[in-house]
Scaffold this motif. Structure first.
Motif, PDB file in Angstrom:
ATOM      1  N   LYS A   1       0.835  -1.212   0.000  1.00  0.00           N
ATOM      2  CA  LYS A   1       0.000   0.000   0.000  1.00  0.00           C
ATOM      3  C   LYS A   1       0.861   1.250   0.000  1.00  0.00           C
ATOM      4  CE  LYS A   1      -3.486  -2.736   0.676  1.00  0.00           C
ATOM      5  NZ  LYS A   1      -4.106  -3.292  -0.498  1.00  0.00           N
ATOM      6  N   GLU A   2       0.368   2.277  -0.679  1.00  0.00           N
ATOM      7  CA  GLU A   2       0.883   3.627  -0.484  1.00  0.00           C
ATOM      8  C   GLU A   2       0.109   4.167   0.712  1.00  0.00           C
ATOM      9  OE1 GLU A   2       0.532   6.107  -3.953  1.00  0.00           O
ATOM     10  OE2 GLU A   2       1.182   4.485  -5.268  1.00  0.00           O
ATOM     11  N   VAL A   3       0.809   4.784   1.654  1.00  0.00           N
ATOM     12  CA  VAL A   3       0.160   5.234   2.879  1.00  0.00           C
ATOM     13  C   VAL A   3       0.466   6.717   3.113  1.00  0.00           C
ATOM     14  CG1 VAL A   3      -0.096   4.856   5.363  1.00  0.00           C
ATOM     15  CG2 VAL A   3       0.433   2.915   3.863  1.00  0.00           C
ATOM     16  N   TYR A   4      -0.564   7.434   3.519  1.00  0.00           N
ATOM     17  CA  TYR A   4      -0.438   8.838   3.909  1.00  0.00           C
ATOM     18  C   TYR A   4      -0.991   8.987   5.315  1.00  0.00           C
ATOM     19  CZ  TYR A   4       0.494   9.856  -0.967  1.00  0.00           C
ATOM     20  OH  TYR A   4       1.052   9.885  -2.222  1.00  0.00           O
ATOM     21  N   PHE A   5      -0.361   9.861   6.083  1.00  0.00           N
ATOM     22  CA  PHE A   5      -0.818  10.162   7.437  1.00  0.00           C
ATOM     23  C   PHE A   5      -1.324  11.595   7.488  1.00  0.00           C
ATOM     24  CE2 PHE A   5       2.955   7.331   8.721  1.00  0.00           C
ATOM     25  CZ  PHE A   5       2.193   6.177   8.703  1.00  0.00           C
ATOM     26  N   ILE A   6      -2.382  11.796   8.262  1.00  0.00           N
ATOM     27  CA  ILE A   6      -2.892  13.128   8.550  1.00  0.00           C
ATOM     28  C   ILE A   6      -3.040  13.212  10.059  1.00  0.00           C
ATOM     29  CG2 ILE A   6      -4.881  14.680   8.373  1.00  0.00           C
ATOM     30  CD1 ILE A   6      -5.396  13.484   5.568  1.00  0.00           C
ATOM     31  N   ALA A   7      -2.444  14.248  10.644  1.00  0.00           N
ATOM     32  CA  ALA A   7      -2.559  14.467  12.088  1.00  0.00           C
ATOM     33  C   ALA A   7      -2.837  15.938  12.343  1.00  0.00           C
ATOM     34  CB  ALA A   7      -1.277  14.044  12.807  1.00  0.00           C
TER      35      ALA A   7
ATOM     36  N   ARG B   1       4.154  20.988  15.425  1.00  0.00           N
ATOM     37  CA  ARG B   1       4.513  19.750  14.736  1.00  0.00           C
ATOM     38  C   ARG B   1       5.298  18.795  15.623  1.00  0.00           C
ATOM     39  NH1 ARG B   1       7.117  18.910   8.774  1.00  0.00           N
ATOM     40  NH2 ARG B   1       7.985  16.857   9.181  1.00  0.00           N
ATOM     41  N   GLY B   2       6.188  19.300  16.434  1.00  0.00           N
ATOM     42  CA  GLY B   2       6.996  18.447  17.305  1.00  0.00           C
ATOM     43  C   GLY B   2       6.143  17.578  18.212  1.00  0.00           C
ATOM     44  N   ALA B   3       5.014  18.111  18.656  1.00  0.00           N
ATOM     45  CA  ALA B   3       4.121  17.351  19.533  1.00  0.00           C
ATOM     46  C   ALA B   3       3.418  16.223  18.790  1.00  0.00           C
ATOM     47  CB  ALA B   3       3.090  18.290  20.154  1.00  0.00           C
ATOM     48  N   MET B   4       3.407  16.285  17.478  1.00  0.00           N
ATOM     49  CA  MET B   4       2.721  15.266  16.681  1.00  0.00           C
ATOM     50  C   MET B   4       3.629  14.115  16.274  1.00  0.00           C
ATOM     51  SD  MET B   4       0.124  17.376  14.277  1.00  0.00           S
ATOM     52  CE  MET B   4       1.061  18.827  13.904  1.00  0.00           C
ATOM     53  N   GLU B   5       4.923  14.248  16.481  1.00  0.00           N
ATOM     54  CA  GLU B   5       5.855  13.218  16.019  1.00  0.00           C
ATOM     55  C   GLU B   5       5.597  11.861  16.667  1.00  0.00           C
ATOM     56  OE1 GLU B   5       7.705  13.248  13.428  1.00  0.00           O
ATOM     57  OE2 GLU B   5       7.438  15.380  13.043  1.00  0.00           O
ATOM     58  N   ARG B   6       5.241  11.848  17.933  1.00  0.00           N
ATOM     59  CA  ARG B   6       4.938  10.566  18.591  1.00  0.00           C
ATOM     60  C   ARG B   6       3.749   9.886  17.932  1.00  0.00           C
ATOM     61  NH1 ARG B   6       5.026  12.342  24.916  1.00  0.00           N
ATOM     62  NH2 ARG B   6       7.045  13.351  24.867  1.00  0.00           N
ATOM     63  N   THR B   7       2.765  10.681  17.579  1.00  0.00           N
ATOM     64  CA  THR B   7       1.572  10.134  16.925  1.00  0.00           C
ATOM     65  C   THR B   7       1.936   9.546  15.571  1.00  0.00           C
ATOM     66  OG1 THR B   7       0.222  11.781  18.051  1.00  0.00           O
ATOM     67  CG2 THR B   7      -0.746  10.700  16.130  1.00  0.00           C
ATOM     68  N   VAL B   8       2.692  10.294  14.799  1.00  0.00           N
ATOM     69  CA  VAL B   8       3.106   9.814  13.475  1.00  0.00           C
ATOM     70  C   VAL B   8       3.985   8.569  13.624  1.00  0.00           C
ATOM     71  CG1 VAL B   8       4.407  10.412  11.394  1.00  0.00           C
ATOM     72  CG2 VAL B   8       2.797  12.060  12.383  1.00  0.00           C
ATOM     73  N   ASP B   9       4.851   8.560  14.626  1.00  0.00           N
ATOM     74  CA  ASP B   9       5.678   7.364  14.873  1.00  0.00           C
ATOM     75  C   ASP B   9       4.806   6.147  15.162  1.00  0.00           C
ATOM     76  OD1 ASP B   9       8.074   8.667  14.458  1.00  0.00           O
ATOM     77  OD2 ASP B   9       8.509   8.948  16.592  1.00  0.00           O
ATOM     78  N   ALA B  10       3.739   6.330  15.927  1.00  0.00           N
ATOM     79  CA  ALA B  10       2.843   5.207  16.235  1.00  0.00           C
ATOM     80  C   ALA B  10       2.139   4.714  14.970  1.00  0.00           C
ATOM     81  CB  ALA B  10       1.817   5.623  17.286  1.00  0.00           C
TER      82      ALA B  10
ATOM     83  N   LYS C   1       4.130   7.619   1.973  1.00  0.00           N
ATOM     84  CA  LYS C   1       4.413   8.579   0.908  1.00  0.00           C
ATOM     85  C   LYS C   1       4.339  10.027   1.369  1.00  0.00           C
ATOM     86  CE  LYS C   1       4.662   6.875  -2.952  1.00  0.00           C
ATOM     87  NZ  LYS C   1       5.852   6.501  -3.686  1.00  0.00           N
ATOM     88  N   GLY C   2       3.675  10.277   2.499  1.00  0.00           N
ATOM     89  CA  GLY C   2       3.592  11.655   2.955  1.00  0.00           C
ATOM     90  C   GLY C   2       2.809  11.793   4.239  1.00  0.00           C
ATOM     91  N   THR C   3       3.055  12.900   4.918  1.00  0.00           N
ATOM     92  CA  THR C   3       2.368  13.215   6.164  1.00  0.00           C
ATOM     93  C   THR C   3       1.911  14.663   6.126  1.00  0.00           C
ATOM     94  OG1 THR C   3       3.754  11.654   7.384  1.00  0.00           O
ATOM     95  CG2 THR C   3       2.585  13.309   8.683  1.00  0.00           C
ATOM     96  N   VAL C   4       0.669  14.879   6.498  1.00  0.00           N
ATOM     97  CA  VAL C   4       0.138  16.227   6.633  1.00  0.00           C
ATOM     98  C   VAL C   4       0.069  16.535   8.123  1.00  0.00           C
ATOM     99  CG1 VAL C   4      -1.826  17.752   6.202  1.00  0.00           C
ATOM    100  CG2 VAL C   4      -1.237  15.977   4.518  1.00  0.00           C
ATOM    101  N   TYR C   5       0.751  17.599   8.511  1.00  0.00           N
ATOM    102  CA  TYR C   5       0.756  18.045   9.899  1.00  0.00           C
ATOM    103  C   TYR C   5      -0.125  19.282  10.016  1.00  0.00           C
ATOM    104  CZ  TYR C   5       4.905  15.115  10.614  1.00  0.00           C
ATOM    105  OH  TYR C   5       5.788  14.069  10.701  1.00  0.00           O
ATOM    106  N   GLY C   6      -1.308  19.104  10.547  1.00  0.00           N
ATOM    107  CA  GLY C   6      -2.201  20.234  10.797  1.00  0.00           C
ATOM    108  C   GLY C   6      -1.961  20.746  12.201  1.00  0.00           C
TER     109      GLY C   6
ATOM    110  N   ALA D   1      -1.535  23.230   5.743  1.00  0.00           N
ATOM    111  CA  ALA D   1      -1.908  21.814   5.742  1.00  0.00           C
ATOM    112  C   ALA D   1      -3.150  21.571   4.887  1.00  0.00           C
ATOM    113  CB  ALA D   1      -2.148  21.329   7.170  1.00  0.00           C
ATOM    114  N   PHE D   2      -4.046  22.541   4.835  1.00  0.00           N
ATOM    115  CA  PHE D   2      -5.287  22.405   4.063  1.00  0.00           C
ATOM    116  C   PHE D   2      -4.961  22.208   2.582  1.00  0.00           C
ATOM    117  CE2 PHE D   2      -9.464  23.999   2.478  1.00  0.00           C
ATOM    118  CZ  PHE D   2     -10.281  23.152   3.213  1.00  0.00           C
ATOM    119  N   GLN D   3      -4.087  23.032   2.058  1.00  0.00           N
ATOM    120  CA  GLN D   3      -3.668  22.907   0.652  1.00  0.00           C
ATOM    121  C   GLN D   3      -2.777  21.690   0.460  1.00  0.00           C
ATOM    122  OE1 GLN D   3      -4.952  24.529  -1.833  1.00  0.00           O
ATOM    123  NE2 GLN D   3      -3.675  23.559  -3.359  1.00  0.00           N
TER     124      GLN D   3
END
Length: 177
Positions: A112-118, A124-133, A147-152, A166-168
């Motif tokens: 699979k190609e996978v994208y993350f949205i958080a 952004r630094g506070a979201m790294e643990r979430t993206v790591d999980a 393939k990519g991560t959107v950090y909102g 992040a919206f765009q």
């Protein structure tokens, strides 16, 4: 090539910030000609894993809820989008429950190609643990490629994400599939 895109929006708020980013990703992907389905995890009945391992030999969970249908869609998808708000530096319970329930068939969720949205009120630094999980989950999927991560970041109230890059970015990730 038309891709089958499955968006798993774990936002408990319909129209919440991570849910809006999912819509933007979907809009871009649909405009690019791909087939898109968004599942709002909050609206599905998904019980926690019982760790009974009844699925070990059958690949079928003993629990009868919406997860079997979601697993079928995850196996069939070409692209997976995992989206969550950040709660206490981690993904929300809706997404974690869904991930745990992939146990019966996670080895079939392959290539699979996978994208993350958080999204988070913090940076952004506070979201790294979430993206790591989330990355930990995809590390268990054979052949998965993130393939990519959107950090909102910096969003708390509904709709705040609409005024961020992040919206765009979510739209562009979908458009470039």
């Amino acid at each position: 090539m038309v891709k089958n895109v499955l968006i798993l929006s774990a936002s408990p708020r319909k129209g919440g910030n991570s849910d809006l980013l999912c819509d933007q990703f979907a809009k871009g992907a649909e405009e690019a000609g791909h087939k898109v389905e968004k599942i709002r995890v909050q609206e599905k009945k998904i019980a926690p894993c019982l760790a009974c391992y009844g699925c070990r030999n059958t690949g079928i969970c003993v629990q009868k809820d919406d997860m079997a249908e979601i697993l079928d869609k995850m196996v069939q998808a070409d692209v997976l989008v995992l989206a969550t708000p950040v709660y206490f530096y981690s993904m929300d319970g809706q997404l974690k429950t869904l991930i745990d329930r992939t146990l019966p068939r996670y080895t079939e969720i392959r290539d699979k190609e996978v994208y993350f949205i958080a999204t988070a009120a913090a940076g952004r630094g506070a979201m790294e643990r979430t993206v790591d999980a989330m990355r930990g989950f995809t590390d268990c999927l054979p052949g998965a490629k993130v393939k990519g991560t959107v950090y909102g970041s910096g969003v708390y109230q509904k709709d705040e994400v609409m005024d961020t890059k992040a919206f765009q970015e979510a739209y562009q990730f979908g458009k470039k599939l």
